[in-house]
Scaffold this active site. Sequence first.
Site, PDB file in Angstrom:
ATOM      1  CE  LYS A 108     -10.251 -41.488 -20.449  1.00 48.21           C
ATOM      2  NZ  LYS A 108     -11.133 -42.012 -21.525  1.00 48.21           N
ATOM      3  CE1 TYR A 121     -11.229 -38.516 -27.642  1.00 48.75           C
ATOM      4  CE2 TYR A 121      -9.128 -38.664 -26.504  1.00 48.75           C
ATOM      5  CZ  TYR A 121      -9.867 -38.715 -27.662  1.00 48.75           C
ATOM      6  OH  TYR A 121      -9.239 -38.967 -28.857  1.00 48.75           O
ATOM      7  CB  VAL A 179     -12.540 -50.892 -27.975  1.00 48.33           C
ATOM      8  CG1 VAL A 179     -11.892 -49.526 -28.158  1.00 48.33           C
ATOM      9  CG2 VAL A 179     -11.488 -51.990 -28.180  1.00 48.33           C
ATOM     10  CG  HIS A 232     -15.984 -41.168 -23.640  1.00 47.22           C
ATOM     11  ND1 HIS A 232     -16.341 -41.531 -24.920  1.00 47.22           N
ATOM     12  CD2 HIS A 232     -14.633 -41.024 -23.660  1.00 47.22           C
ATOM     13  CE1 HIS A 232     -15.266 -41.625 -25.684  1.00 47.22           C
ATOM     14  NE2 HIS A 232     -14.222 -41.312 -24.950  1.00 47.22           N
ATOM     15  CB  SER A 285     -23.995 -56.692 -36.930  1.00 46.04           C
ATOM     16  OG  SER A 285     -24.139 -56.857 -35.534  1.00 46.04           O
ATOM     17  CG  ASP A 309     -20.594 -52.090 -39.424  1.00 44.75           C
ATOM     18  OD1 ASP A 309     -19.696 -51.627 -38.709  1.00 44.75           O
ATOM     19  OD2 ASP A 309     -21.561 -51.411 -39.834  1.00 44.75           O
ATOM     20  CB  VAL A 317     -12.441 -49.627 -32.791  1.00 39.43           C
ATOM     21  CG1 VAL A 317     -12.061 -50.840 -31.937  1.00 39.43           C
ATOM     22  CG2 VAL A 317     -12.251 -48.349 -31.988  1.00 39.43           C
ATOM     23  NE  ARG A 346      -4.223 -41.358 -23.340  1.00 43.44           N
ATOM     24  CZ  ARG A 346      -5.465 -41.699 -23.696  1.00 43.44           C
ATOM     25  NH1 ARG A 346      -5.830 -41.608 -24.968  1.00 43.44           N
ATOM     26  NH2 ARG A 346      -6.332 -42.125 -22.788  1.00 43.44           N
ATOM     27  CB  ALA A 406     -12.277 -46.722 -19.452  1.00 45.17           C
TER      28      ALA A 406
END
Length: 374
Positions: A75, A94, A267, A96, A220, A198, A179, A15, A299
Amino acid sequence: MIVGVPREVKSQEYRVGMIPAGVRAMVARGHSVLVQRSAGEGSGIPDERYTDAGATLVDDAASVWGQADMIVKVKEPIPKEYDLIREGQIIYTYFHLAAVPELARVLLAKRVAAVAYETIELADGSLPLLKPMSEVAGKMAPQVGARCLEKEAGGKGLLLGGVPGVKRGQVVIIGGGVVGINAAKVALGLGASVTILDTNVNRLTYLDDVFLGRVQTLYSDTDTIASLVPHADLLVGAVLVTGARAPTLVTKELVSKMEPGSVIVDVAVDQGGCIETVHPTTHDDPTFVVDGVLHYCVANMPGAVAHTSTFALNNVTMPYGVRIAEQGLRAACEADPALARGLNTLGGVCTHRAVAESLGLEHVPAGRVWSASK
């Protein structure tokens, strides 16, 4: 403002942070855009499209990082890029950070203004810059899971959709967000039997309505997870806590109860993963085995479908990027609370509460940093 677009260097990350339309929008407003040569090739964008849009091509990453006021990436910077980061630079990508504390230390030491795509958050709690990549990763999860279930890939030799007279594959998805719903769409399309878990009952009601009862929806909790995981042919981790490390919901002991050759696709791995046995992998070496269960934990999954991902990402990142360049970071954040929530570090401190808590750092609001700089 000088805006820099370096070529991504993470393993098989194709990307690119800005498409030619984004360059054109920046240049039209009087900003300069430096693009590293071949940065867009992996997404099917040749250099001449960037120059046609008004960008200046540069030969190496050091030239981009060394001149740009704001770096636009996809990233998070990896160790080979740490030395290129300049003091006080704006990096828009991003991050994270909950899963990469060593990067957080670099950003703090260099007083970087880190604007994280994944924590730009609207008033309703939605994450507009994370959504398109979550959609891509969600749709990819059953695809890669189905491939991993094939015997020659290390799986149990199961066709997810089955055939008449033979049991179809059991797909369990933990998390019913962006997701999860996209993973369910593709898994259903492949003919699998799908269960989504969930903790939000309203979300479960919505999913039941959307799928017209074709997907089993369950609340969940520990007992439900424990009853389902051992029988899953494909287990998809799709849990997100904005800015924070993902909670561990599936233990190693529970993974060991899955049938040999079953597959896990987490994910959530870029936020630490919601399954105890996972760790990040790359497209070069995407899988590993724990207790006979094949794990796919790349990832940057959307990097494999770079053309789709790059254009989908730029559709949502560029309006905010242009705003930062036009107004300056402080004014843009003060005018837009959603963008302000994207700030993870500023002036040597951590400005996002969930990120700070995950990293064991003091949380300092950005407003306090800016007030102190007057």
